[in-house]
Motif scaffolding. Structure first.
Motif: not given
Length: 336
Positions: A16-29, A267-271, A319-322
């Protein structure tokens, strides 16, 4: 057990690859995923910032703080009950390739082709000298595997290249050679009243690729000889995914554990995936997109083939939605 041909180039059963900006909810997930799976899965988390320290304490996990030394004896080879046959050969090949990569990373420079040949020849000769070959594990004295270490390797290397020998000897103070890689994580808990279901590896801002690589190898080797349901989480995985050798060790060569292991990379960014983007997306059977930066638009449209309206939606996700892409299907998810 299936044949080595079907194992050696197999990705994790679930990646599983999680991608999202800081504060978008990745850590909680990630926290919720770990809590859900900890009862049935051996769990390893590699973190660069201390986002999961409280989770480790809550679950009575084992905190391993990475220092600027190599605590793991990368040279020790112990294949458990596999002493010959296809799977043994596979284990030995993986071991030698990973040791080669570790030594190459240690130098922190590009190597000439002739140097690469000298390095691999020295690795193979070191093992052959104690009765360990690609075809059979037959040490010629009882404690031979334990005596394989960096200093032993350097003495063998000296016969192949005096220049490489002198260059590697400089790194001798970094080596701590008292840990057997096959039970490293259990030894870390010796004398401590901690569950070993969760091992949190905290890099503490230390970015030596060779040291970091040694921990990944320790996990992968343990998984190969002791297959069990396992969750491996790499937080802020950009460092691994931008370096070809780290990426290869991380997502490939899982051996008998492939079907029981889930790899989760954040990761924070797909780039950040740079030239390895397509390989990583091919390996991932699930991509979870939290709120995306607008700079990600070309990747979302071209590589992930998302409709423009969906891409626009990812830019403003709460935040928290994906958005989840799994097996060519797409659906929304909310972590709360």
């Amino acid at each position: 057990m299936s044949s080595v041909e079907s194992q050696q180039d197999k990705y994790f059963n679930k990646m599983t690859l999680l991608s999202g900006m800081v504060g978008s909810g990745k850590t909680y997930a990630i926290r919720e995923t770990v809590k859900k799976k900890i009862a049935t899965n051996k769990t390893y988390i590699i973190q660069h910032t201390n986002d999961f320290g409280s989770l480790c304490e809550e679950l009575k996990g084992n905190l391993i703080v990475v220092n600027n030394v190599v605590e793991i004896n990368m040279f020790s080879f112990y294949p458990a009950s596999y002493t010959s046959g296809d799977y043994y050969t596979y284990l030995f090949d993986c071991h030698c390739k990973e040791l080669f990569v570790f030594l190459k990373l240690l130098l922190e420079r590009d190597m000439w082709n002739v140097e690469k040949v000298q390095l691999m020849n020295a690795i193979l000769e070191m093992y052959e000298s104690v009765g360990i070959t690609k075809g059979r594990f037959n040490p010629n004295y009882k404690y031979a595997p334990k005596h394989l270490c960096f200093s032993t390797f350097c003495e063998v290397l000296k016969e192949h290249s005096d220049n490489l020998y002198k260059e590697f000897k400089v790194y001798s103070p970094l080596m701590v050679e008292d840990k057997n890689i096959s039970n490293y994580f259990d030894k870390k808990n010796r004398g401590l009243d901690l569950k070993n279901n969760l091992n949190l590896i905290y890099t503490n801002g230390m970015y030596s690729l060779a040291v970091l690589y040694s921990y990944v190898v320790a996990i992968k080797r343990k998984m190969r000889i002791e297959p069990e349901p396992t969750l491996l989480v790499v937080d802020e995985g950009f460092l691994f995914l931008k370096v070809e050798h780290l990426l290869e060790t991380l997502i490939l060569n899982s051996g008998a554990s492939s079907v029981q292991t889930e790899l989760l990379i954040s990761i924070q960014s797909l780039t950040d995936l740079s030239e390895n983007l397509n390989e990583i997306l091919s390996a991932a059977n699930k991509v979870i997109l939290f709120r995306q930066n607008r700079n990600e638009t070309p990747i979302l449209e071209v590589n992930l083939k998302l409709p423009k309206d969906v891409v626009k939606q990812t830019h403003s996700l709460p935040t928290g939605e994906a958005m989840v892409i799994e097996d060519k299907h797409m659906y929304s998810i909310k972590y709360s």
